[in-house]
Design a protein around this motif. Structure first.
Motif, PDB file in Angstrom:
ATOM      1  N   TYR A 209       0.853  -1.213   0.072  1.00  0.00           N
ATOM      2  CA  TYR A 209      -0.093   0.186  -0.207  1.00  0.00           C
ATOM      3  C   TYR A 209       0.769   1.083  -0.030  1.00  0.00           C
ATOM      4  CZ  TYR A 209      -3.512  -3.327   1.415  1.00  0.00           C
ATOM      5  OH  TYR A 209      -4.204  -4.509   1.426  1.00  0.00           O
ATOM      6  N   GLN A 210       0.237   2.403  -0.052  1.00  0.00           N
ATOM      7  CA  GLN A 210       0.882   3.626  -0.567  1.00  0.00           C
ATOM      8  C   GLN A 210       1.063   4.258   0.851  1.00  0.00           C
ATOM      9  OE1 GLN A 210      -1.858   6.239  -1.272  1.00  0.00           O
ATOM     10  NE2 GLN A 210      -0.461   8.053  -1.581  1.00  0.00           N
ATOM     11  N   ARG A 211       0.132   4.046   1.949  1.00  0.00           N
ATOM     12  CA  ARG A 211      -0.020   4.876   2.936  1.00  0.00           C
ATOM     13  C   ARG A 211       1.192   5.102   3.626  1.00  0.00           C
ATOM     14  NH1 ARG A 211      -3.140   2.034   7.616  1.00  0.00           N
ATOM     15  NH2 ARG A 211      -1.638   0.185   8.165  1.00  0.00           N
ATOM     16  N   LEU A 212       2.168   4.107   3.877  1.00  0.00           N
ATOM     17  CA  LEU A 212       3.354   4.431   4.783  1.00  0.00           C
ATOM     18  C   LEU A 212       4.203   5.279   3.611  1.00  0.00           C
ATOM     19  CD1 LEU A 212       5.392   3.852   6.850  1.00  0.00           C
ATOM     20  CD2 LEU A 212       6.485   2.103   5.384  1.00  0.00           C
ATOM     21  N   LEU A 213       4.131   5.256   2.403  1.00  0.00           N
ATOM     22  CA  LEU A 213       5.060   6.277   1.621  1.00  0.00           C
ATOM     23  C   LEU A 213       4.481   7.676   1.821  1.00  0.00           C
ATOM     24  CD1 LEU A 213       5.120   3.923  -1.504  1.00  0.00           C
ATOM     25  CD2 LEU A 213       6.846   4.184   0.330  1.00  0.00           C
ATOM     26  N   ASP A 214       3.297   8.102   2.142  1.00  0.00           N
ATOM     27  CA  ASP A 214       2.731   9.387   2.492  1.00  0.00           C
ATOM     28  C   ASP A 214       3.823   9.914   3.326  1.00  0.00           C
ATOM     29  OD1 ASP A 214       0.806   9.024   0.546  1.00  0.00           O
ATOM     30  OD2 ASP A 214      -0.773   8.657   2.150  1.00  0.00           O
ATOM     31  N   SER A 232       9.278   2.194 -13.171  1.00  0.00           N
ATOM     32  CA  SER A 232       9.814   2.958 -12.134  1.00  0.00           C
ATOM     33  C   SER A 232       9.475   4.375 -12.474  1.00  0.00           C
ATOM     34  CB  SER A 232      11.358   3.012 -12.154  1.00  0.00           C
ATOM     35  OG  SER A 232      11.757   1.608 -12.054  1.00  0.00           O
ATOM     36  N   GLY A 233       9.277   5.261 -11.344  1.00  0.00           N
ATOM     37  CA  GLY A 233       8.972   6.458 -11.590  1.00  0.00           C
ATOM     38  C   GLY A 233       9.212   7.339 -10.253  1.00  0.00           C
ATOM     39  N   GLY A 234       8.321   8.445 -10.216  1.00  0.00           N
ATOM     40  CA  GLY A 234       8.488   9.326  -8.877  1.00  0.00           C
ATOM     41  C   GLY A 234       7.409   9.036  -8.052  1.00  0.00           C
ATOM     42  N   PRO A 235       7.252   9.862  -6.912  1.00  0.00           N
ATOM     43  CA  PRO A 235       6.212   9.336  -5.684  1.00  0.00           C
ATOM     44  C   PRO A 235       4.856   9.269  -6.361  1.00  0.00           C
ATOM     45  CG  PRO A 235       7.781  10.935  -4.956  1.00  0.00           C
ATOM     46  CD  PRO A 235       8.169  10.919  -6.372  1.00  0.00           C
ATOM     47  N   GLU A 236       4.660  10.262  -7.473  1.00  0.00           N
ATOM     48  CA  GLU A 236       3.313  10.118  -8.126  1.00  0.00           C
ATOM     49  C   GLU A 236       2.875   8.652  -8.476  1.00  0.00           C
ATOM     50  OE1 GLU A 236       6.004  11.482  -9.422  1.00  0.00           O
ATOM     51  OE2 GLU A 236       6.158  10.143 -11.508  1.00  0.00           O
ATOM     52  N   LEU A 237       3.822   7.859  -8.789  1.00  0.00           N
ATOM     53  CA  LEU A 237       3.547   6.483  -9.124  1.00  0.00           C
ATOM     54  C   LEU A 237       2.691   5.764  -8.134  1.00  0.00           C
ATOM     55  CD1 LEU A 237       3.688   4.563 -11.651  1.00  0.00           C
ATOM     56  CD2 LEU A 237       6.199   3.935 -10.627  1.00  0.00           C
ATOM     57  N   ALA A 238       3.170   5.988  -6.973  1.00  0.00           N
ATOM     58  CA  ALA A 238       2.523   5.289  -5.652  1.00  0.00           C
ATOM     59  C   ALA A 238       1.036   5.813  -5.855  1.00  0.00           C
ATOM     60  CB  ALA A 238       3.365   5.529  -4.412  1.00  0.00           C
ATOM     61  N   ARG A 239       0.799   7.053  -5.688  1.00  0.00           N
ATOM     62  CA  ARG A 239      -0.568   7.497  -5.829  1.00  0.00           C
ATOM     63  C   ARG A 239      -1.487   6.957  -6.939  1.00  0.00           C
ATOM     64  NH1 ARG A 239       2.209  11.761  -3.360  1.00  0.00           N
ATOM     65  NH2 ARG A 239       2.603  12.855  -5.274  1.00  0.00           N
ATOM     66  N   GLU A 240      -0.923   6.752  -8.110  1.00  0.00           N
ATOM     67  CA  GLU A 240      -1.416   6.341  -9.217  1.00  0.00           C
ATOM     68  C   GLU A 240      -1.887   4.835  -8.932  1.00  0.00           C
ATOM     69  OE1 GLU A 240       1.015   6.353 -12.741  1.00  0.00           O
ATOM     70  OE2 GLU A 240      -0.173   4.400 -13.416  1.00  0.00           O
ATOM     71  N   LEU A 241      -0.930   3.974  -8.370  1.00  0.00           N
ATOM     72  CA  LEU A 241      -1.218   2.773  -7.860  1.00  0.00           C
ATOM     73  C   LEU A 241      -2.414   2.610  -7.122  1.00  0.00           C
ATOM     74  CD1 LEU A 241       2.296   1.072  -7.563  1.00  0.00           C
ATOM     75  CD2 LEU A 241       0.360   0.266  -9.208  1.00  0.00           C
TER      76      LEU A 241
END
Lengths: 254, 367
Positions: A209-214, A232-241
Motif C-alpha cells: 500500500y501507499q500509506r506508509l509512503l505518504d 519505475s517513477g517518482g512518488p506520483e507512481l505510488a498515488r497512481e497505484l
C-alpha cells in the motif's frame, strides 16, 4: 551503494522442488535515497528482501547483488548484516527467553567484532538504548522482555525500527513495515524511519500500500510484478497505484 | 526374569567382590546388572554400556569440612545399585546438622579408573538448614556407584546443587534416597552433561504432612554421552507439594533420558504435585527419551505432568543471523536461554551464579 543486476532467484519448497521467483531484477539505490518497491501479492517482494539478506533456501541463480562495490550474493546473513544490511521483517519472530537488550547487545557486538571495531561498553550501550527507546515510545519493561514474545503487532514493528536505530545499518530494507499498524503507530514508525534517513544510508521500502509512503516520500518508486521491475517513477507512481490498482501491471507481466 | 546365560566381565568382577552370603550377590547372579528389559532401565542399558572394569577404583571425597566416618547403614535400599553400594561401599561418610543449626557443605567426589562404591549420609535435625553442593568427576575408565542417603527432620531445609560432568568413557550412578519429615523442604537442582552413562536417580519420600520438594534440572549433553535423570517421588503424608522442572538439550549423538514418577499413597490427600520436562534436540542425530508417570491412590489431589520436545527454529535462527550473530552464536544464545529456568530457581545466590556460569562455559566450550 546497492546495485542489483539481472537478479534471478528461486526458492525450494518442502519437497525440494525449485520455483523461480525473481526473474531478472535491475535496481540501483544510491546512498541517501529511499526507494520503494510496490507490487501485488506474489510478485516476489518478500523474496527480494530475503535474497538480499541471504536467507537459506533462497538461491541466486543468475545475476549479482553488489553492495559498495562488493559482490555479496553468496555471503552469509551475518556477514551481510555486518556490512550494513538490515531487514525490518514483515513478521518479526519471537525469541523465547532472550531479552531484547541482551539480544541487541550481542548482535551489535558481533557486528562490531566482524568489522574489526571495538565492542560497545555496557554503559554506552544502555545510554544508546534509552535514547532510542524514548524516540519510539518503547518502555523499559519492553526492553527487558524476550524479543517479540507477547508483543502486539504494533509493538513488534516499533521494535524492528528500534533495532535499526541501535544497529545503525548502512542499508535498510523495510518489508511491509506498515502492515498491522494503526494510524498512530504508523506515524511513530514513520518518524523512526525518517530519523534514519542519512546521506550515507540507503533504503528500500517494500510495501503493498501507499500509506506508509505518504509519510516517507520515496525518491523513486518501482513496481514489481511477477519477479521483474515493470515500471519505475517518482512518488506520483505510488498515488497512481493507490487509485488504479495493480491490474494493468499484473496483466502485462503475465 | 530369566537367568543370564553369561555374565559380563564387569558382572564377573562384581560377583568376586561380593561376599558369598550377600543377597545382593544372588540378585546379581539371577538378574545381572540393570539392562533395557528392566522397566526402570529401559532407556539406559547399564549392562550393555559397561565394558570390563578390571581394577578396583577409588572414590575420593574432597571437602573443606570434616565428614565423619561411619559404618555403612544396612537399611532398606531403594534399588539394586543402592544395595550394591551398601554391600561394597568402603567406609560410609556422614555429616549431621544439629537441630536449628545452619551449615554449608561443598563436596567434590572424584572417581579414578576401576570399580568403586561409596555411601554418604546426611542428617538434618529439626529446623536445621543445609546448603549442599556436590561436584561429580568420574575419570576415564571409572565405574562409580554412589549412594547418598539424606534424612530431613521436621521443618528442616536442604538446598542441594549437583554438578555432573564426567569423562566420556566413565560410568556413574548416583542414587539419592531422601526422606522428608513433616514440613521439611528440599530444593534440589542438577546440571548434567552425561558420560558414557551417567544416571542421577533421585528417590524422595514425603513421610509426613506438608513437606515440599522442588526437584529441578538442566542438562546439555555432548556427542557420545548419555545422561539419565530418573526421579521417583512418593507422597505418604497429606498436604505435600512436589515441583519438578527439567530442561535439557542434546547434541548430535548425545542421548538424554528423563523418567519421572510420582506416586501418591492413599493417605496423601491434598497432594499438589507437578512435573514438567522440556527438551530440545540440537541435531537430528540426538536422542531424548522421556517417561513421566503418575500413580495416584488418593482421591483429593492436584497432580499434573507435561512434556514437550522441539528443535531450534530456522526462522528464529535466520532472524538472529540477520542482526549479525553467527549461526553458532545464535544457537548458543537460544540454547542457553532455553536451559536457564531451572538454574535461575536456585535459592542460594552464589550457587545460582556459579551454575549459570558453568552453563555458559559448557555451551561455549562445545559449540
Amino acid at each position: 551503494m546497492l546495485k542489483i543486476t539481472n537478479l534471478h532467484a528461486q526458492i525450494e519448497n518442502e519437497d525440494g522442488e525449485a520455483k523461480a521467483i525473481l526473474k531478472g531484477i535491475d535496481l540501483e539505490v544510491p546512498a541517501g535515497e529511499v526507494h520503494a518497491i510496490m507490487g501485488p501479492n506474489g510478485a516476489g517482494k518478500s523474496t527480494l528482501s530475503y535474497v538480499l539478506t541471504g536467507r537459506e533456501g533462497y538461491e541466486v541463480t543468475k545475476g549479482q547483488i553488489v553492495f559498495n562495490g562488493e559482490d555479496v550474493s553468496e555471503a552469509e546473513p551475518e556477514v551481510r548484516a555486518a556490512k550494513g544490511f538490515f531487514l525490518s521483517f514483515q513478521y518479526p519472530v519471537e525469541i523465547p527467553g532472550v531479552p531484547v537488550l541482551t539480544f541487541l547487545k550481542e548482535s551489535l557486538n558481533a557486528q562490531l567484532r566482524a568489522r574489526g571495531e571495538d565492542e560497545i561498553s555496557a554503559p554506552n550501550f544502555m545510554k544508546l538504548a534509552r535514547e532510542n527507546a524514548a524516540k519510539l515510545g518503547i518502555s523499559n519493561d519492553m526492553l527487558k522482555r524476550p524479543v517479540n514474545v507477547g508483543f502486539s503487532g504494533g509493538e513488534k514493528k516499533r521494535l524492528e525500527i528500534f533495532q535499526a536505530l541501535m544497529l545503525s545499518p548502512k542499508f535498510l530494507i523495510l518489508d511491509e513495515t506498515d502492515s498491522g499498524l494503526d494510524i498512530d503507530a504508523m506515524k511513530v514508525v514513520a518518524e523512526g524511519v525518517n530519523a534514519l534517513r542519512a546521506p550515507d544510508r540507503g533504503m528500500l521500502v517494500i510495501t503493498h500500500y501507499q500509506r506508509l509512503l505518504d509519510h516517507l516520500t520515496p525518491d523513486v518508486v518501482h513496481i514489481l510484478a511477477d519477479g521483474r521491475i515493470v515500471k519505475s517513477g517518482g512518488p506520483e507512481l505510488a498515488r497512481e497505484l493507490e487509485a488504479d490498482g495493480y491490474d494493468k501491471y499484473v496483466g502485462r507481466a503475465a | 526374569m530369566t537367568k543370564l546365560m553369561t555374565a559380563t566381565p564387569l558382572e564377573m568382577a562384581l560377583l568376586k567382590d561380593l561376599p558369598r552370603q550377600d543377597p545382593v550377590r544372588q540378585r546379581l547372579l539371577d538378574h545381572g546388572m540393570p539392562h533395557r528389559r528392566v522397566e526402570e532401565w529401559k532407556y539406559s542399558d547399564l549392562r550393555r554400556l559397561s565394558g570390563p572394569v578390571e581394577s578396583q577404583g577409588k572414590i575420593s571425597v574432597k571437602s573443606a569440612r570434616t565428614l565423619m566416618s561411619v559404618p555403612v547403614a544396612q537399611k532398606h535400599s531403594p534399588s539394586f545399585m543402592a544395595a550394591l553400594a551398601l554391600s561394597l561401599g568402603d567406609e560410609g561418610l556422614a555429616f549431621a546438622v544439629a537441630a536449628e543449626a545452619q551449615e554449608t557443605l561443598s563436596l567434590e567426589l572424584s572417581a579414578t579408573a576401576g570399580r568403586a562404591h561409596k555411601v554418604l549420609r546426611f542428617e538434618l535435625g529439626k529446623g536445621a538448614k543445609l546448603t549442599l553442593h556436590e561436584i561429580y568427576r568420574a575419570h576415564a575408565g571409572a565405574f562409580a556407584n554412589i549412594l547418598i542417603q539424606i534424612v530431613l527432620g521436621e521443618g528442616a531445609e536442604l538446598i542441594r546443587v549437583i554438578e555432573q560432568d564426567d569423562a566420556p568413557d566413565a560410568l556413574l550412578v548416583v542414587t539419592s534416597d531422601i526422606e522428608l519429615s513433616p514440613k521439611a523442604r528440599l530444593h534440589q537442582t542438577t546440571l548434567g552433561a552425561g558420560a558414557k552413562l551417567a544416571r542421577l536417580e533421585t528417590h524422595v519420600t514425603h513421610q509426613g504432612e506438608g513437606a515440599e520438594a522442588d526437584i529441578n534440572g538442566a542438562y546439555l549433553i555432548a556427542a557420545e554421552r548419555h545422561l539419565d535423570q530418573t526421579t521417583f517421588v512418593r507422597h505418604c503424608g497429606p498436604h505435600g507439594v512436589t515441583r519438578e522442572i527439567f530442561k535439557g538439550a542434546a547434541r548430535a549423538h548425545g542421548k538424554g533420558v528423563f523418567q519421572g514418577k510420582i506416586l501418591v499413597e492413599q493417605g496423601a490427600q491434598k497432594t499438589d504435585a507437578q512435573m514438567q520436562h522440556r527438551a530440545m534436540l540440537l541435531d537430528e542425530r540426538a536422542e531424548i527419551d522421556v517417561k513421566p508417570e503418575l500413580e495416584i491412590y488418593a482421591d483429593d489431589v492436584a497432580c499434573a505432568h507435561g512434556n514437550a520436545m522441539g528443535h531450534l527454529d530456522e526462522d528464529v535462527l535466520f532472524y538472529m543471523r540477520q542482526r549479525g550473530l553467527s549461526e553458532a552464536e545464535a544457537r548458543t544464545l537460544l540454547t542457553e536461554s532455553f536451559l536457564l529456568d531451572p538454574l535461575e530457581r536456585i535459592p542460594d545466590e552464589a550457587l545460582r551464579t556459579r551454575l549459570l556460569g558453568q552453563l555458559q562455559t559448557r555451551l561455549r566450550g562445545q559449540s
